[in-house]
Design a protein around this motif. Structure first.
Motif, PDB file in Angstrom:
ATOM      1  N   GLU A  13       0.577  -1.180  -0.091  1.00 10.95           N
ATOM      2  CA  GLU A  13       0.052   0.012   0.027  1.00 10.95           C
ATOM      3  C   GLU A  13       0.794   1.115   0.057  1.00 10.95           C
ATOM      4  O   GLU A  13       1.789   1.241   0.718  1.00 10.95           O
ATOM      5  N   VAL A  14       0.661   2.005  -0.852  1.00 12.83           N
ATOM      6  CA  VAL A  14       1.524   3.291  -1.036  1.00 12.83           C
ATOM      7  C   VAL A  14       0.749   4.561  -0.776  1.00 12.83           C
ATOM      8  O   VAL A  14      -0.419   4.756  -1.456  1.00 12.83           O
ATOM      9  N   THR A  15       1.058   5.785  -0.267  1.00 18.06           N
ATOM     10  CA  THR A  15       0.545   6.762  -0.214  1.00 18.06           C
ATOM     11  C   THR A  15       0.683   7.822  -1.186  1.00 18.06           C
ATOM     12  O   THR A  15       1.949   8.575  -1.185  1.00 18.06           O
ATOM     13  N   ALA A  16       0.071   7.556  -2.540  1.00 19.18           N
ATOM     14  CA  ALA A  16       0.275   8.376  -3.762  1.00 19.18           C
ATOM     15  C   ALA A  16      -0.850   8.115  -4.423  1.00 19.18           C
ATOM     16  O   ALA A  16      -1.730   7.121  -4.256  1.00 19.18           O
ATOM     17  N   SER A  17      -1.458   9.053  -5.385  1.00 19.54           N
ATOM     18  CA  SER A  17      -2.432   8.856  -6.507  1.00 19.54           C
ATOM     19  C   SER A  17      -1.692   8.074  -7.416  1.00 19.54           C
ATOM     20  O   SER A  17      -0.277   7.977  -7.737  1.00 19.54           O
TER      21      SER A  17
END
Length: 100
Positions: A13-17
């Motif tokens: 899971e990555v915090t980015a659009s």
């Protein structure tokens, strides 16, 4: 004692659009990122192929802060553990953001 092997398939899971992720992916792998379909990419290094699939998961709220979240699925084909590790290290460096 050696390093643990890298799984053929896993997700993060990555915090980015999705757009931010793609931009950073292309920066991380200037040798060329192949677009397979919207949100699906492939990078190659020698005999190593890494297919990447992204899926937006909306926003994560931390107090007043909202961060976009994307689930990224990685699928390796071929290649040795050292090449796989180097590919992931380049991607991880590109995805790092400032912070404390």
């Amino acid at each position: 004692m050696g390093l643990a092997p890298i799984a053929d398939e896993f997700e993060r899971e990555v915090t980015a659009s999705p757009q931010q992720f793609e931009r950073e992916l292309r920066k991380a792998w200037p040798a060329g990122v192949e677009t397979l379909a919207p949100g699906r990419f492939r990078v190659r290094e020698g005999q190593t192929q890494l297919d990447i699939e992204t899926e937006s998961r909306g926003m994560r709220r931390l107090g007043l802060l909202e961060l976009p979240v994307v689930v990224v699925r990685y699928r390796f084909a071929g290649g040795d553990p050292a090449t796989r590790r180097a590919l992931l290290a380049a991607l991880d460096r590109a995805m790092q953001r400032g912070g404390g």
